[in-house]
Design a protein around this motif. Structure first.
Motif: not given
Ligand SMILES: Cc1ncc(COP(=O)(O)O)c(C=O)c1O
Length: 425
Positions: A75-86, A275-279, A293-303
């Protein structure tokens, strides 16, 4: 036991709704196809796709089944360091469909976050190239609407939606929509500021909440040409226009010049889940691939990339890519255009009847658009009483039905609108 409506009135604060003397909300208990059913058993044709999100009809069994199966799996998993097929399947499936050479998908939760992410990406792109010379100006249109978070509000029109926050919004360069009389003066603004402009954000083909303003694609192409001369990042906010609303899968297909970033939400999941997508293309993405590392995009949301929402989006794409859905959209575009002609020919004292794809709009009573116009509420009520749900933006009446709308439902939308117009002209 108090009724649902009484309990609602005690505890809930509804969006975009004046709280004093608020009319009772309608308690919806079920949706099916293009219909919404209230607790009294009345049905309403959802002629605005529930704020422009619904594509295939409500409670679609195919999408529901896919979400159910996914909910039993993950149903949900953290998306930093993890991924999933959907998430991966959706990115693989969406990228080739998008206009331009989009190569990466960044997930978020809704339309506002998709534009907020786009703005931050565009601004950080320039910072990552050179922090001392980073471009910081954003170019946007009058009457635009990109959402309700602070960045999104800053690049939206200063309007009744933003008035209390104006002192806190960042400055932008605002230009009018291009028309035959103003293109040269807009171009001179672009030539003046071009080298300082980080990004140009626009709603392609139609501005939604700003009053369903439709504008010429030839002139927009000219404008995009000028903007691109200065390497300005072009951000197409397709939150409303995406997934067939303008007759093509994406509104940016109407232009020769393609965006560097595209924002999607609403119809992305067929209107089922948030759901939102930015392509973005590789020009943008590559500026974030660095040892620093300062050039990382430091943005994300729990979901971020919620598996249920991504699954809903995949299921919606399955439906949207069927030949029958493509034919349905063509049919709807045609019907909407015919209705517009009828409205014009009937000489009903309504103003500026206009159409793009599946969207039709006109103004009641005044040529000038006013969001707080007193006609909006009684117009909605009169339509609801007749079994059709529409929600004018002030005196701008519009329809944007789901693609599931049947011939008889569309006939009913037409006849109710005609009847109600006559009550108010
Ligand atoms: C073009 C556009 N961008 C952004 C948004 C904001 O989307 P959300 O309401 O999901 O935050 C909207 C919502 O109407 C929109 O029409």
């Amino acid at each position: 036991m108090a009724s649902l409506i009484d309990r609602d009135k005690q505890f809930i604060w509804h969006p975009f709704t004046p709280q004093k003397q608020m009319p009772d909300p309608i308690a919806i208990v079920k949706g099916s196809g293009s219909l919404l059913f209230d607790e009294m058993g009345n049905s309403y044709i959802d002629a605005i796709s529930s704020w422009w999100v619904n594509l295939h009809g409500h409670a679609h069994p195919y999408i529901a089944e896919k979400i159910y199966q996914q909910a039993l799996t993950l149903e949900q998993v953290i998306f930093a360091g993890f991924t999933h097929s959907p998430a991966v399947n959706l990115a693989e499936r969406l990228l080739p469909l998008l206009p331009g050479s989009m190569s990466r998908i960044f997930y978020s939760d809704n339309g506002s976050t998709s534009t907020e992410v786009a703005l931050k990406m565009a601004l950080q792109y320039w910072w990552n190239l050179n922090p001392e010379k980073a471009r910081t100006k954003i170019l946007c249109f009058e009457n635009s609407y990109h959402g309700d978070t602070f960045g999104a509000m800053s690049v939206s029109d200063r309007s009744v939606f933003t008035t209390p926050f104006v002192p806190l919004l960042f400055d932008v360069i605002t230009i009018p929509l291009p028309n035959n009389g103003n293109l040269d003066s807009i171009k001179s603004i672009i030539h003046q500021y071009g080298n300082d402009i980080a990004a140009f954000i626009y709603e392609p083909m139609i501005q939604g909440a700003g009053g369903m303003n439709m504008y010429d694609s030839y002139l927009m192409n000219e404008l995009l040409n000028s903007v691109k001369l200065y390497e300005v990042i072009c951000v197409a906010d397709e939150v409303m226009t995406g997934f067939g609303r303008t007759g093509t899968l994406f509104a940016s297909e109407h232009y020769h010049k393609k965006p560097d970033i595209i924002c999607l939400s609403k119809g992305l999941t067929g209107g089922t889940m948030a759901l939102g997508v930015t392509a973005c293309n590789n020009r943008i993405y590559n500026a974030f691939v660095d040892d620093d590392k300062r050039k990382t995009f430091f943005h994300g949301h729990s979901f971020t990339a919620n598996p249920l929402a991504c699954t809903a989006a995949l299921a919606s794409l399955d439906l949207l890519q069927q030949q029958s859905a493509i034919e349905r959209i063509e049919w709807l575009c045609n019907e909407v255009a015919i209705f517009a002609k009828e409205l014009i020919n009937l000489n009903l004292q309504i103003q500026n009847v206009r159409v793009v794809g599946t969207v039709l709009a006109f103004e009641m009573q005044d040529v000038t658009k006013t969001y707080l116009h007193q006609i909006a509420q009684p117009f909605t009520k009169a339509c609801l009483d007749r079994g059709v749900y529409i929600r004018p933006l002030g005196n701008t009446v519009y329809i944007m039905p789901p693609y599931s709308v049947t011939e008889s439902e569309f006939e009913k939308i037409k006849s109710v609108i005609l009847e109600v117009i006559k009550l108010f002209v």
